[in-house]
Structure formats: C-alpha cells, structure tokens
Design an enzyme around this catalytic site. Structure first.
Site, PDB file in Angstrom:
ATOM      1  N   GLU A   1       0.817  -1.258   0.026  1.00 33.40           N
ATOM      2  CA  GLU A   1       0.074  -0.109  -0.067  1.00 33.40           C
ATOM      3  C   GLU A   1       0.895   1.186  -0.143  1.00 33.40           C
ATOM      4  OE1 GLU A   1      -3.826  -1.240   2.683  1.00 33.40           O
ATOM      5  OE2 GLU A   1      -2.880   0.525   3.261  1.00 33.40           O
TER       6      GLU A   1
ATOM      7  N   GLU B   1      -6.377   9.787   9.910  1.00 32.80           N
ATOM      8  CA  GLU B   1      -4.952   9.177  10.482  1.00 32.80           C
ATOM      9  C   GLU B   1      -4.660   9.639  11.609  1.00 32.80           C
ATOM     10  OE1 GLU B   1      -4.140   7.224   8.092  1.00 32.80           O
ATOM     11  OE2 GLU B   1      -4.973   7.746   6.119  1.00 32.80           O
TER      12      GLU B   1
END
Lengths: 280, 405
Positions: free
Chosen positions: A54, A65
């Site tokens: 990824e 995040e």
C-alpha cells in the site's frame, strides 16, 4: 494489459491461499522522508517479505489518520511529493517488479483535482492495481468507480466495526481485489485491535463479499501481526513502519535498511503464524 | 405588486445531501453509519412539534430572541444612499449568532442519548457557545482549537474553561481551524458510541449544512417579518459576511424565493486577493472535497489545502458551506470580498457612528454595505447581519492600530 493488472491482486491472494498463509501488506507514504529514500524502501519491500504494497499519497488534511501518518504526509509534502510524483514512483518500481500488487491509498481531493478519468488511465499505465480512498464511501464513489472500471483498477473498500450487516451489502458492492477491515473504531496507529473481535468480523466480511479480507489499524508488532494472520487473509502494517522512517530521518540514519529489517520480522511472523498454531 | 415568483431554491439539499454538485457525505466508513443515523435523527426532530416548542422556549428565554432589527440612521446618512438596517444577533447570549445552532444541536444530542460533546472552534465564538449549552444541559465538553488560535484568543479560552469545557490545543497540520476540525473528526471516529459532534458552521457531511442552516434560519425568518412590518416591503439587498457561511445562509435562506432581493455574501480578502493571503474560497478557490463535503476550497494544483488568512479568526477558513457554492454557481447569491484594512475601517466607523462595536467578521460585511447603499440610492433598503459583537476583537484591533492595551 488490463487483465494482467486486474489479476495481480487476485493472483497474489490465490498464491497465498495455496501456500496456506496470510499475506503481509505494508503501508508507506510516497515521498517520506524524501523521494529517493521512499523509492529505495519501496524497491526493497518485496524482497523483505511484503506480499502486497500500500503506497500512501499525501494529503494536507488526512482526517482518518493518527499522528504518525499525519506527520508522514507533512514530510512528504515538504519533500515536494504529489499524486503525479506518486505515480512516477510506481512506474520506477515496475521496471524491476511486475508481480507485486500496488494499492494507492489516500483522500479524495488530490484524485478529484487530477480528474478521475485521467488519474485512472495514468495510474493503470504506471502499474497501479488498486485504490483505497478513505473519504469516499460507496454513496459518493459512483463516478470514481466508473473511471477505475474502465482502467481495470480495483476499488478496495474499507469496512469498520460500525458497519452493520445491512450496510455491509452496500459497502462491498462494486469492490474487487480484497476488502480492508478497519479493526478498530478510530484513526490509524493509535488503538490496538482486540484479537477476539477480529475473527468473527473477518468471517462476516468474507461471507458478505466473497473476497479475501485484510485487517489493519493498530497492528504494530510481529506478535500482533501473527495473531491477526491466524484469522485474516492479510495483515496491514503502516504506522509502525512510518514511525521508523520518522525516527531514522530525525537521527540522520538510513531509513531504508531499518524499515526493511522490520518488514522482514513482520513477514516472518506472518508466515509462521498458522504453523505456530499447529505446533502449540 | 407581483406575487413571489415560484422557484425551488429552498428545496435543497436532495436526499443525498446535495446542493447541485456540492455537499454530500465524504467521510470514512467508520463514521458513515453515524452520519446516516444523525440524518435520520434530525429528520425525526424536525418533524416533531415538541422539539420545536422546546427549542423556541430556549431561544426566547435563554438566547434572548427575537433579536432587534435596527435602523442604522447615522451610517445611512454617512453613506448617503439606501437605508441600512442591522439584524442584531450580536445581542444574543454569548455575543454572536453561534448560539442559535448550539441550542438546536444540544437538544438533538440529548434526544439521541449522546453523553459527550465535542466541537471545533477558530476564534472561540462557537467554542464558547458550545461550552455554554454544555454547561446549561450538563454535558462534558471538549473543544478542539488550533494552537495558534489558543494563543491569539486567550480570553475565549478562559471563558470556555470557566464554563467547564476542556480546550485541547491542536498542533497537527498547521494548527489552525481546519486542523481543529480534522482533530474533532478524529475524536468522533474514535468515540463512536457516546459522542456528538456540534459543528459550528453550515459545512461538513450531510446533514450538517442543512441542519445548521435550519437552526440559523431563525435570523432570516425574523428579519423578513421585521422589515415587512417596519417598511411595508422587502429589502433590496441582504448582506452578510462569510467564513464557513452559517450566519449568511441563516439570513439568506428565508429570502431565497424573493427574487427581487439581492443576496450578497462578503468573503475575507485578507491582505488582498492578489497576495494569495486571504480566505475567499469562492472568489479565489475551486471545487474540491474537504471535511466531508464537496465545495469551493483554497487549494494548490495537487489538491492540497492552502491555509487561509484573515484578520478575523472567524473567517479564517479555506472552505465554505456547500449551499453557498451552489448559490454562487446558479447565480442566486453574489459573492464579493473585503480586505483586513477595509474591515478595520468599517469596525471603527460603526463604533463611532452607531455606538456599536461590531465583531471583525460582520465588519467585513459592513465594508461592502456602503457600496451597496450608494448603488441602490435613497429609495433603497439594505439589511445586514450584525452577527457578532466586537468585545473579543479589541486586542486584535488594538494591535492593528498600533495601540497597546
């Protein structure tokens, strides 16, 4: 071409199934801490044991995040990384690696700015296999899905502990490759997943989607990775690797060998996980 | 006398939370079920007369509504044009229009059985309003505020603390309002079971833009009735400042069907649009996706969000509510801008001629009201939202004018 690209993710999961083990998916941010170091890390990931990659592309406002990946995005932006620059990295990676699937991960706005159609075409040409857009739930994703379908790129969806069975049907529609189960309600890299809740959740998602299920968020150590590898088709580790890049960059030491050593340790744990079970 | 021309400007958003191409629900999957729940809970509340009755009681006796409509006679004489009226939401409890929305949302949070409240704030006005309703209704309250704003707006931080709220300085990103909003979203996604997020402006994922607008529309509904009573006719223009745009949409919305009424939003031009240091998303930005909605944003060629600049912390936001983006594109509302300096001048003018110290936010609107009044001429009527009082800004203004307090 298109069929080859579509098949990279699928064939990797088929191979893993044959081997009888879970895969390791590693997340790093394009351009973190600088463009060349990021490329060196990317290039070394398959040999270190990453089964799928990824690759984050930076966004100024990554609202899902935790602090490690927030800071990684800021470092990457400071180093001049863009979505176009991310595709360049993939293109360079593909010169020597035609088989490891690459999934780009990030937020809607840079992709929207690029244009869904042009992005999908350029990403496919660069060798991207899948895309995860954190802030694009199925309700908002029709136009993006259409563009990705044309280019033969998988749109990989996130499901969460808050996704109930009814909603799961909506979420897994128009998805391919695998499904990413976010094992904790929260941001990346903070809370640790509760192993006891992961197994039934993975089974639920697998049943609804008929696709392999990768589990991520809050998996930091080889031990945790091994525990999840016993029940999931793949384990995603991101923040822990990104933190190592940060600390290497802060002390002016070489980030690539350090991160790749950690990936090896994680890969080994993931590969041994189901063997351990049969031994104990 | 023409009847109102029928149109459907006020029929938006659609079921997917869209105002034309703008709005929507661009959130992480973890939040999606919560956002959908909230939409349903708001629909139920909206259709429940008991909810409205309760809200109306607090609006009257706690907030102090209706706020007056005031004829600004000396400013009218000064500009020598149309009659200027102020909708005086600066007289509300806590000193701004923000409390209207907070009353609505805290009652909704209680109705939904939530037990913990979070909010973001820039200048601190929405933070103070949220802390106020949390004190009144007995909820723990956490307010996210950019670290630089915490430093700039110490009196409001102290106010929030006095009201029992915890202010968490945000250092992530660039430590401004947009980062405070990111951090509040991160809190929400982490505390999905018990937490209600009171967004302060008409932006964010659906249903927030519609819900905040509805709660703020009390201003436009009152103002429309008040001007009809005073003048026997509708105003020629309605003017309001725009950061996220909640005071403007609250005033504009009840006038959307009155096509003779010009709607004028004033964005913050900071140091000037050509300097790149401004907060004018419509004038200087382009459509994109941030904080759960598609709307005009200040951004670079790669889609990275650019920091806004304005002397007014309340306008210092790189986005705008999605309904304004739509009204802009279809041309129903017109959007102009005023610089820091123009706002400072208007701030002083209003203080000296009307005995009203306005907040720096509506001072931006006032900076354009003179032009509009002159253009309309003596027979015209212009109505402006004086959406906040300026007590909070005296330190900023003193510094800009070179005075030391």
């Amino acid at each position: 071409m298109t069929r080859m690209r579509q098949n990279r993710i699928t064939s990797r999961f088929e191979a893993l199934k044959t081997e009888g083990r879970a895969g390791l998916i590693t997340y790093v941010m394009a351009g973190d801490p600088d463009v060349e170091t990021a490329f060196e890390i990317l290039k070394g990931l398959p040999a270190a044991g990453a089964d799928l990659i990824e690759l984050g592309f930076p966004f100024s406002d990554p609202m899902a995040e935790g602090p490690p990946i927030q800071r990684a995005a800021l470092r990457a932006l400071k180093a001049g990384m863009t979505l176009r620059g991310t595709l360049d990295l993939v293109r360079r990676f593909r010169v020597n690696d035609q088989t490891t699937p690459i999934i780009l991960m990030g937020y809607t706005n840079p992709v929207l700015t690029y244009g869904f159609g042009p992005f999908a075409a350029d990403a496919a040409a660069a060798g991207v296999d899948g895309l995860i857009i954190v802030d694009s739930p199925p309700e908002e994703a029709a136009e993006l899905s259409d563009a990705l379908d044309v280019a033969g790129i998988s749109l990989i969806r996130l499901t969460a502990p808050t996704t109930d069975d009814k909603r799961l049907e909506t979420v897994v529609k128009r998805t391919s490759g695998f499904v990413y189960y976010v094992s904790v309600a929260g941001v990346t890299g903070v809370k640790e997943a509760d192993a006891a809740t992961v197994a039934p959740a993975v089974a639920r998602v697998r049943k609804a989607s008929n696709l392999p299920v990768a589990v991520g968020f809050g998996i930091k150590t080889p031990e945790r990775a091994a525990a999840v590898a016993r029940v999931a088709d793949a384990v995603v580790v991101g923040s822990a690797l990104v933190e190592e890049i940060a600390s290497a960059a802060a002390t002016d030491s070489l980030a690539a060998p350090k991160v790749l050593a950690s990936v090896s340790a994680l890969a080994q744990a993931v590969r041994m996980a189901r063997l351990d079970v049969s031994v104990t | 006398m023409n009847a109102q021309s029928p149109n459907d400007y006020s029929a938006y958003p659609d079921a997917n939370g869209r105002f034309g191409d703008y709005g929507g629900r661009y959130v992480a999957e973890t939040l999606m079920p919560l956002v959908l729940d909230l939409g349903q809970a708001y629909e139920d509340a909206k259709n429940d007369p008991a909810f409205h009755a309760e809200m109306s009681g607090y609006m009257t006796h706690y907030v102090g509504r209706p706020s007056p409509l005031y004829f600004a006679e000396r400013l009218t004489q000064h500009f020598g044009g149309a009659k200027i009226y102020f909708k005086r939401d600066e007289l509300n409890h806590t000193g701004a229009h923000k409390i209207n929305n907070c009353i609505g949302q805290i009652l909704l949070a209680r109705r939904m059985g939530k037990t913990r409240i979070i909010a973001e704030t820039g200048a601190g006005q929405h933070g103070v309003a949220t802390a106020t309703v949390c004190a009144r209704f007995g909820f723990p309250c956490i307010v996210y505020m950019g670290a630089t704003d915490v430093e700039r707006q110490k009196p409001n931080v102290f106010r929030m603390n006095l009201l029992g709220a915890e202010v968490r300085p945000v250092t992530s990103g660039t430590g401004t309002l947009k980062d405070a909003m990111n951090e509040a979203m991160r809190d929400w996604v982490t505390n999905v079971d018990d937490t209600y997020y009171i967004i302060g402006t008409a932006a964010g994922p659906h249903p927030y833009p519609a819900m905040v607008r509805d709660f703020q529309s009390v201003m436009g509904i009152e103002a429309r009735a008040q001007i009809l009573e005073r003048e026997g006719r509708l105003p020629d223009a309605v003017v309001a400042c725009i950061g996220g745009g909640s005071n403007a949409i609250g005033l504009f919305h009840p006038f959307l069907a009155d096509e003779s009424v010009r709607l004028i939003g004033v964005e913050a031009a900071g140091h000037g649009l050509s300097t790149g240091q401004h907060a004018a998303s419509l004038t200087g930005g382009r459509p994109g996706v941030l904080h759960g909605n598609k709307t005009y944003l200040l951004q670079d060629d790669d889609g990275q969000i650019i920091d806004a600049h304005s002397i007014s912390a309340g306008l210092d936001y790189p986005g705008i509510g999605p309904e304004h983006s739509w009204l802009h594109d279809v041309g129903r509302a017109q959007y102009v801008s005023a610089t820091d300096q123009e706002a400072l001048d208007a701030f002083q003018l209003c203080s000296q001629l009307e005995g009203i110290i306005p907040a720096l936010e509506p001072a931006h609107a006032l900076a354009r009201v003179g032009d509009v009044a002159k253009e309309l001429g003596k027979d015209g009527i212009v109505l402006m939202n004086l959406c906040g009082r300026g007590d909070k800004d005296i330190f900023t203004v003193a510094e800009a004018l070179g005075s030391r307090l």
